[in-house]
Design a protein around this motif. Structure first.
Motif, PDB file in Angstrom:
ATOM      1  N   ALA A 120     -19.252   7.110   2.578  1.00 33.27           N
ATOM      2  CA  ALA A 120     -18.043   7.140   3.398  1.00 33.27           C
ATOM      3  C   ALA A 120     -16.843   7.653   2.608  1.00 33.27           C
ATOM      4  N   ALA A 121     -16.747   7.270   1.331  1.00 31.77           N
ATOM      5  CA  ALA A 121     -15.628   7.741   0.509  1.00 31.77           C
ATOM      6  C   ALA A 121     -15.709   9.240   0.251  1.00 31.77           C
ATOM      7  N   LEU A 122     -16.924   9.721   0.042  1.00 32.30           N
ATOM      8  CA  LEU A 122     -17.090  11.147  -0.223  1.00 32.30           C
ATOM      9  C   LEU A 122     -16.818  11.998   1.006  1.00 32.30           C
ATOM     10  N   TYR A 123     -16.979  11.420   2.188  1.00 29.14           N
ATOM     11  CA  TYR A 123     -16.741  12.145   3.441  1.00 29.14           C
ATOM     12  C   TYR A 123     -15.561  11.524   4.186  1.00 29.14           C
ATOM     13  N   MET A 133     -17.944   3.290   8.888  1.00 26.00           N
ATOM     14  CA  MET A 133     -16.993   2.187   8.898  1.00 26.00           C
ATOM     15  C   MET A 133     -17.089   1.374  10.189  1.00 26.00           C
ATOM     16  N   LEU A 134     -17.378   2.048  11.293  1.00 24.85           N
ATOM     17  CA  LEU A 134     -17.607   1.314  12.546  1.00 24.85           C
ATOM     18  C   LEU A 134     -18.861   0.446  12.426  1.00 24.85           C
ATOM     19  N   SER A 185     -23.596  -6.405   4.070  1.00 23.08           N
ATOM     20  CA  SER A 185     -23.374  -5.054   3.564  1.00 23.08           C
ATOM     21  C   SER A 185     -22.063  -4.453   4.054  1.00 23.08           C
ATOM     22  N   GLY A 186     -21.588  -4.893   5.229  1.00 27.41           N
ATOM     23  CA  GLY A 186     -20.354  -4.338   5.759  1.00 27.41           C
ATOM     24  C   GLY A 186     -19.173  -4.560   4.836  1.00 27.41           C
ATOM     25  N   TRP A 187     -19.075  -5.786   4.265  1.00 27.19           N
ATOM     26  CA  TRP A 187     -17.966  -6.066   3.341  1.00 27.19           C
ATOM     27  C   TRP A 187     -18.064  -5.182   2.109  1.00 27.19           C
ATOM     28  N   TYR A 188     -19.277  -5.037   1.573  1.00 31.35           N
ATOM     29  CA  TYR A 188     -19.459  -4.235   0.368  1.00 31.35           C
ATOM     30  C   TYR A 188     -19.174  -2.760   0.624  1.00 31.35           C
ATOM     31  N   SER A 189     -19.569  -2.265   1.780  1.00 30.72           N
ATOM     32  CA  SER A 189     -19.326  -0.850   2.076  1.00 30.72           C
ATOM     33  C   SER A 189     -17.834  -0.563   2.197  1.00 30.72           C
ATOM     34  N   ARG A 190     -17.087  -1.462   2.819  1.00 34.15           N
ATOM     35  CA  ARG A 190     -15.648  -1.250   2.977  1.00 34.15           C
ATOM     36  C   ARG A 190     -14.919  -1.362   1.630  1.00 34.15           C
ATOM     37  N   ILE A 191     -15.299  -2.360   0.830  1.00 33.62           N
ATOM     38  CA  ILE A 191     -14.684  -2.509  -0.490  1.00 33.62           C
ATOM     39  C   ILE A 191     -15.034  -1.324  -1.384  1.00 33.62           C
ATOM     40  N   THR A 192     -16.297  -0.901  -1.348  1.00 34.15           N
ATOM     41  CA  THR A 192     -16.728   0.227  -2.170  1.00 34.15           C
ATOM     42  C   THR A 192     -16.008   1.506  -1.759  1.00 34.15           C
ATOM     43  N   ARG A 193     -15.867   1.724  -0.469  1.00 34.53           N
ATOM     44  CA  ARG A 193     -15.161   2.924   0.003  1.00 34.53           C
ATOM     45  C   ARG A 193     -13.719   2.933  -0.487  1.00 34.53           C
ATOM     46  N   SER A 194     -13.015   1.814  -0.322  1.00 33.96           N
ATOM     47  CA  SER A 194     -11.628   1.739  -0.747  1.00 33.96           C
ATOM     48  C   SER A 194     -11.490   1.941  -2.253  1.00 33.96           C
ATOM     49  N   SER A 195     -12.363   1.301  -3.016  1.00 28.98           N
ATOM     50  CA  SER A 195     -12.302   1.418  -4.466  1.00 28.98           C
ATOM     51  C   SER A 195     -12.678   2.824  -4.930  1.00 28.98           C
ATOM     52  N   PRO A 230     -14.514  -4.480  -8.131  1.00 33.19           N
ATOM     53  CA  PRO A 230     -14.230  -5.470  -7.069  1.00 33.19           C
ATOM     54  C   PRO A 230     -15.494  -6.057  -6.456  1.00 33.19           C
ATOM     55  N   VAL A 231     -16.569  -5.289  -6.490  1.00 37.73           N
ATOM     56  CA  VAL A 231     -17.831  -5.759  -5.912  1.00 37.73           C
ATOM     57  C   VAL A 231     -18.392  -6.917  -6.729  1.00 37.73           C
ATOM     58  N   ILE A 232     -18.188  -6.876  -8.033  1.00 37.71           N
ATOM     59  CA  ILE A 232     -18.713  -7.937  -8.899  1.00 37.71           C
ATOM     60  C   ILE A 232     -18.115  -9.282  -8.506  1.00 37.71           C
ATOM     61  N   ALA A 233     -16.807  -9.291  -8.221  1.00 37.80           N
ATOM     62  CA  ALA A 233     -16.170 -10.544  -7.792  1.00 37.80           C
ATOM     63  C   ALA A 233     -16.758 -11.031  -6.478  1.00 37.80           C
ATOM     64  N   MET A 234     -17.073 -10.107  -5.564  1.00 40.84           N
ATOM     65  CA  MET A 234     -17.667 -10.496  -4.290  1.00 40.84           C
ATOM     66  C   MET A 234     -19.064 -11.083  -4.479  1.00 40.84           C
TER      67      MET A 234
END
Length: 306
Positions: A120-123, A133-134, A185-195, A230-234
């Motif tokens: 998602a971040a790359l696109y 993201m949806l 996975s939704g939380w991780y995908s959103r955090i990973t995209r933002s980071s 940030p993912v490590i903290a999650m």
């Protein structure tokens, strides 16, 4: 480092003390009477009073809580009202199943979340980004029992690829782990995209590209390691959440873990088991956060513990 660890251990002890006090208060004012659960509906008032006295539930709150803390300091989590078994022994017998499911679920949600978040971040701003993201929003909003029953219906009932429930083989592990993986996975995908978006705009990424490094190497070797902090903290928080928050999933799949034990205890108002599960879960959360803080500097030397 030693001073930091000592300070965190003291803070952790205070947190566990607070959790035990709040939980004990809530169970004390609970309308349901555990003595009635033990004695049965047809029991006489004398029988109920006798059982209440034997369990020490006729004493004032401060005496009950003080006795519980004193026993807890000696490693005694109490004895189940209904199963007549030490709570520590019950938790130890259920712990391997929960730990196995926890590790498999975290692996699934990291594999799904990190992959989708990075894509998602790359696109960014493209239709694929919006779709992913949806999907992440739907995954974090979906009820656990809905996802669990849907996977059971498709892969166990219709296709017959996996057993409907149970414990003991890898096939029994796949569906409950995948259920928890999809939900988290939704939380991780959103955090990973933002980071990832923040890291991709950093100077060292532009420098790596200017040196002519391949895009794959820039992303995997330079961007991703810095984006997963940030993912490590999650993950540290998830360790504790999985210890107690998988009640529904374990019940649907018949997984004999701590979550199922907690659900049975809540139905029967078995206070010692509820207290034991709560404290073990709180301890897991505290330990997970501490490990996450200690591991972060190993991944990124720029981070220092203060």
């Amino acid at each position: 480092m030693p001073a930091y660890i000592l300070r965190r251990l003291i803070q952790s002890a205070l947190i566990l003390l607070g959790v035990s006090f709040i939980t004990f208060v809530l169970l004390y004012i609970l309308p349901a009477d555990p003595v009635r659960q033990i004695a049965g509906r047809s029991a006489t008032s004398e029988t109920v009073a006798s059982i209440r006295s034997q369990l020490g539930l006729d004493k004032p709150f401060i005496v009950q809580y003080g006795t519980y803390l004193w026993n807890l300091l000696g490693g005694d989590l109490g004895r189940s009202y209904l199963q007549k078994t030490e709570v520590g022994a019950l938790l130890v017998s259920r712990l391997p199943a929960t730990l196995l499911l926890m590790v498999a679920a975290i692996f699934c949600e990291l594999a799904i979340g990190l992959t989708l978040g990075m894509i998602a971040a790359l696109y960014r701003g493209r239709p694929l980004d919006n779709v992913l993201m949806l999907g992440s929003f739907v995954s974090v909003s979906a009820p656990q029992f809905v996802v669990a029953l849907l996977l059971l219906y498709v892969f166990a009932v219709k296709l017959g690829w996996f057993p409907i429930g149970g414990y003991g083989t890898f096939a029994h592990l796949v569906l409950p782990a995948l259920t928890l993986g999809i939900l988290g996975s939704g939380w991780y995908s959103r955090i990973t995209r933002s980071s990832m978006l923040d890291v991709l705009r950093a100077d060292f990424i532009r420098t790596a590209r200017a040196k002519g490094l391949k895009r794959t190497r820039v992303i995997l070797a330079h961007a991703l390691p810095n984006a997963i902090l940030p993912v490590i903290a999650m993950v540290g928080i998830d360790i504790g959440m999985f210890m107690s928050g998988i009640v529904v999933v374990e019940s649907v799949f018949g997984w004999p873990g701590i979550g199922q034990l907690a659900w049975q205890a809540i139905q029967r108002v078995d206070i010692p088991i509820i207290m034991g599960v709560t404290l073990v879960s709180a301890f897991a959360i505290v330990l997970g956060n501490l490990l996450a803080d200690l591991i972060a500097p190993l991944i990124d030397p720029r981070i220092r513990l203060r």
